[in-house]
Motif scaffolding. Structure first.
Motif, PDB file in Angstrom:
ATOM      1  N   PRO A  85       0.835  -1.212   0.000  1.00  0.00           N
ATOM      2  CA  PRO A  85       0.000   0.000   0.000  1.00  0.00           C
ATOM      3  C   PRO A  85       0.866   1.257   0.000  1.00  0.00           C
ATOM      4  CG  PRO A  85      -0.796  -1.561   1.622  1.00  0.00           C
ATOM      5  CD  PRO A  85       0.507  -2.103   1.105  1.00  0.00           C
ATOM      6  N   LEU A  86       0.336   2.304  -0.603  1.00  0.00           N
ATOM      7  CA  LEU A  86       1.052   3.581  -0.648  1.00  0.00           C
ATOM      8  C   LEU A  86       0.857   4.326   0.669  1.00  0.00           C
ATOM      9  CD1 LEU A  86      -0.088   4.785  -4.174  1.00  0.00           C
ATOM     10  CD2 LEU A  86       2.125   3.823  -3.588  1.00  0.00           C
ATOM     11  N   LEU A  87       1.907   4.929   1.159  1.00  0.00           N
ATOM     12  CA  LEU A  87       1.843   5.753   2.364  1.00  0.00           C
ATOM     13  C   LEU A  87       2.421   7.115   2.001  1.00  0.00           C
ATOM     14  CD1 LEU A  87       1.142   5.955   5.351  1.00  0.00           C
ATOM     15  CD2 LEU A  87       3.438   5.128   5.859  1.00  0.00           C
ATOM     16  N   VAL A  88       1.583   8.144   2.117  1.00  0.00           N
ATOM     17  CA  VAL A  88       1.976   9.494   1.717  1.00  0.00           C
ATOM     18  C   VAL A  88       1.731  10.435   2.887  1.00  0.00           C
ATOM     19  CG1 VAL A  88       1.522  11.368   0.088  1.00  0.00           C
ATOM     20  CG2 VAL A  88       1.254   8.996  -0.659  1.00  0.00           C
ATOM     21  N   ASN A  89       2.713  11.286   3.162  1.00  0.00           N
ATOM     22  CA  ASN A  89       2.478  12.325   4.157  1.00  0.00           C
ATOM     23  C   ASN A  89       2.239  13.641   3.424  1.00  0.00           C
ATOM     24  OD1 ASN A  89       5.129  12.389   3.299  1.00  0.00           O
ATOM     25  ND2 ASN A  89       5.939  13.109   5.234  1.00  0.00           N
ATOM     26  N   PHE A  90       1.321  14.441   3.977  1.00  0.00           N
ATOM     27  CA  PHE A  90       0.980  15.713   3.372  1.00  0.00           C
ATOM     28  C   PHE A  90       0.534  16.670   4.469  1.00  0.00           C
ATOM     29  CE2 PHE A  90      -2.918  13.371   3.669  1.00  0.00           C
ATOM     30  CZ  PHE A  90      -3.920  14.298   3.880  1.00  0.00           C
ATOM     31  N   LEU A  91       0.453  17.940   4.126  1.00  0.00           N
ATOM     32  CA  LEU A  91       0.019  18.953   5.079  1.00  0.00           C
ATOM     33  C   LEU A  91      -1.428  19.326   4.795  1.00  0.00           C
ATOM     34  CD1 LEU A  91       3.137  21.315   5.042  1.00  0.00           C
ATOM     35  CD2 LEU A  91       2.578  19.547   6.722  1.00  0.00           C
ATOM     36  N   ASP A  92      -2.213  19.431   5.868  1.00  0.00           N
ATOM     37  CA  ASP A  92      -3.597  19.875   5.672  1.00  0.00           C
ATOM     38  C   ASP A  92      -3.617  21.395   5.535  1.00  0.00           C
ATOM     39  OD1 ASP A  92      -3.437  20.924   8.254  1.00  0.00           O
ATOM     40  OD2 ASP A  92      -4.788  19.461   9.138  1.00  0.00           O
ATOM     41  N   GLU A  93      -4.815  21.964   5.452  1.00  0.00           N
ATOM     42  CA  GLU A  93      -4.969  23.406   5.225  1.00  0.00           C
ATOM     43  C   GLU A  93      -4.395  24.255   6.362  1.00  0.00           C
ATOM     44  OE1 GLU A  93      -7.352  21.107   4.693  1.00  0.00           O
ATOM     45  OE2 GLU A  93      -7.620  21.293   2.535  1.00  0.00           O
ATOM     46  N   ARG A  94      -4.281  23.676   7.567  1.00  0.00           N
ATOM     47  CA  ARG A  94      -3.737  24.417   8.714  1.00  0.00           C
ATOM     48  C   ARG A  94      -2.252  24.161   8.912  1.00  0.00           C
ATOM     49  NH1 ARG A  94      -7.155  22.172  13.156  1.00  0.00           N
ATOM     50  NH2 ARG A  94      -7.764  20.642  11.610  1.00  0.00           N
ATOM     51  N   GLY A  95      -1.642  23.402   8.004  1.00  0.00           N
ATOM     52  CA  GLY A  95      -0.220  23.119   8.102  1.00  0.00           C
ATOM     53  C   GLY A  95       0.110  21.928   8.982  1.00  0.00           C
ATOM     54  N   LYS A  96      -0.883  21.199   9.417  1.00  0.00           N
ATOM     55  CA  LYS A  96      -0.677  20.035  10.266  1.00  0.00           C
ATOM     56  C   LYS A  96      -0.320  18.832   9.392  1.00  0.00           C
ATOM     57  CE  LYS A  96      -2.976  17.131  13.666  1.00  0.00           C
ATOM     58  NZ  LYS A  96      -4.222  16.801  14.359  1.00  0.00           N
ATOM     59  N   GLY A  97       0.668  18.083   9.842  1.00  0.00           N
ATOM     60  CA  GLY A  97       1.083  16.891   9.107  1.00  0.00           C
ATOM     61  C   GLY A  97       0.027  15.799   9.149  1.00  0.00           C
ATOM     62  N   ARG A  98      -0.253  15.216   8.024  1.00  0.00           N
ATOM     63  CA  ARG A  98      -1.239  14.136   7.898  1.00  0.00           C
ATOM     64  C   ARG A  98      -0.612  12.973   7.137  1.00  0.00           C
ATOM     65  NH1 ARG A  98      -6.529  14.785  10.106  1.00  0.00           N
ATOM     66  NH2 ARG A  98      -6.791  16.992  10.476  1.00  0.00           N
ATOM     67  N   PHE A  99      -1.225  11.808   7.306  1.00  0.00           N
ATOM     68  CA  PHE A  99      -0.799  10.622   6.582  1.00  0.00           C
ATOM     69  C   PHE A  99      -1.973  10.080   5.777  1.00  0.00           C
ATOM     70  CE2 PHE A  99       2.081  10.822  10.161  1.00  0.00           C
ATOM     71  CZ  PHE A  99       3.308  10.646   9.534  1.00  0.00           C
ATOM     72  N   LEU A 100      -1.664   9.607   4.610  1.00  0.00           N
ATOM     73  CA  LEU A 100      -2.660   8.997   3.735  1.00  0.00           C
ATOM     74  C   LEU A 100      -2.128   7.626   3.344  1.00  0.00           C
ATOM     75  CD1 LEU A 100      -5.198   9.250   1.864  1.00  0.00           C
ATOM     76  CD2 LEU A 100      -3.679  10.286   0.181  1.00  0.00           C
ATOM     77  N   GLN A 101      -2.854   6.587   3.723  1.00  0.00           N
ATOM     78  CA  GLN A 101      -2.470   5.233   3.311  1.00  0.00           C
ATOM     79  C   GLN A 101      -3.560   4.718   2.388  1.00  0.00           C
ATOM     80  OE1 GLN A 101      -2.324   2.214   6.352  1.00  0.00           O
ATOM     81  NE2 GLN A 101      -1.250   0.787   5.013  1.00  0.00           N
ATOM     82  N   MET A 102      -3.151   4.191   1.246  1.00  0.00           N
ATOM     83  CA  MET A 102      -4.137   3.689   0.290  1.00  0.00           C
ATOM     84  C   MET A 102      -3.646   2.433  -0.403  1.00  0.00           C
ATOM     85  SD  MET A 102      -3.804   6.511  -2.723  1.00  0.00           S
ATOM     86  CE  MET A 102      -3.095   7.805  -1.766  1.00  0.00           C
ATOM     87  N   SER A 103      -4.583   1.549  -0.614  1.00  0.00           N
ATOM     88  CA  SER A 103      -4.334   0.369  -1.429  1.00  0.00           C
ATOM     89  C   SER A 103      -5.109   0.564  -2.720  1.00  0.00           C
ATOM     90  CB  SER A 103      -4.822  -0.899  -0.724  1.00  0.00           C
ATOM     91  OG  SER A 103      -4.102  -1.096   0.474  1.00  0.00           O
ATOM     92  N   LEU A 104      -4.436   0.336  -3.828  1.00  0.00           N
ATOM     93  CA  LEU A 104      -5.043   0.531  -5.138  1.00  0.00           C
ATOM     94  C   LEU A 104      -5.018  -0.774  -5.927  1.00  0.00           C
ATOM     95  CD1 LEU A 104      -3.265   3.856  -6.168  1.00  0.00           C
ATOM     96  CD2 LEU A 104      -5.615   3.619  -5.413  1.00  0.00           C
TER      97      LEU A 104
END
Length: 164
Positions: A68-87
């Protein structure tokens, strides 16, 4: 003179009917003649039909993008988030599945880069998720085209999606 006018009236109506009949026959001939002269053209068009139509009769084949893909990104407030997805991808050609396996590293890399700029608001809406899948489809087909000369993926599906 009245008899002469009465005789002229039916003759004039006959001329109008005759002209209309000739016009209808001419129009019909204008349509029918090219169809008969080009009767082999539809067969030629069927022979030149793209492979996609031929593939539509085949069963769908699914293959996962692993792990699965694991991506970190920033939300609109600059807080770090993680997105895990299986495609999973769908095709009707076994050769495309082999190409997915062979070029898995490039596919994963490009999808991680693509989703690194995702917005939390997109991940939380159906429209955003649908757009993410469309982007993945485009990206994977572009990679396959570059690497093999052929595309071949018809759809991409989430089988798991977690945002934290």
């Amino acid at each position: 003179m009245a008899d002469n006018d009465a005789a002229e009236a039916p003759k004039g109506k006959k001329n109008i009917i005759l002209i209309a009949l000739v016009a209808v026959i001419a129009a019909g001939a204008g349509v029918a003649v090219p169809m008969f002269l080009n009767k082999d053209e539809p067969a030629a068009a069927e022979e030149a039909a793209p492979e996609a139509e031929e593939m539509m009769g085949k069963d769908a084949i699914y293959e996962g993008i692993h792990p699965p893909l694991l991506v970190n990104f920033l939300d609109e407030r600059g807080k770090g988030r993680f997105l895990q997805m299986s495609l999973e991808v769908m095709t009707r050609d076994e050769a495309v599945i082999e190409a997915i396996k062979t070029h898995n590293a490039v596919i994963r890399n490009n999808l991680i880069l693509l989703y690194g700029d995702v917005k939390l608001s997109d991940v939380n809406t159906r429209e955003g998720k649908t757009q993410m899948l469309a982007q993945a489809l485009s990206e994977i087909n572009m990679i396959l085209k570059e690497q093999t000369g052929n595309e071949g993926i018809e759809a991409v599906y989430f089988t798991n999606l977690v945002v934290q």
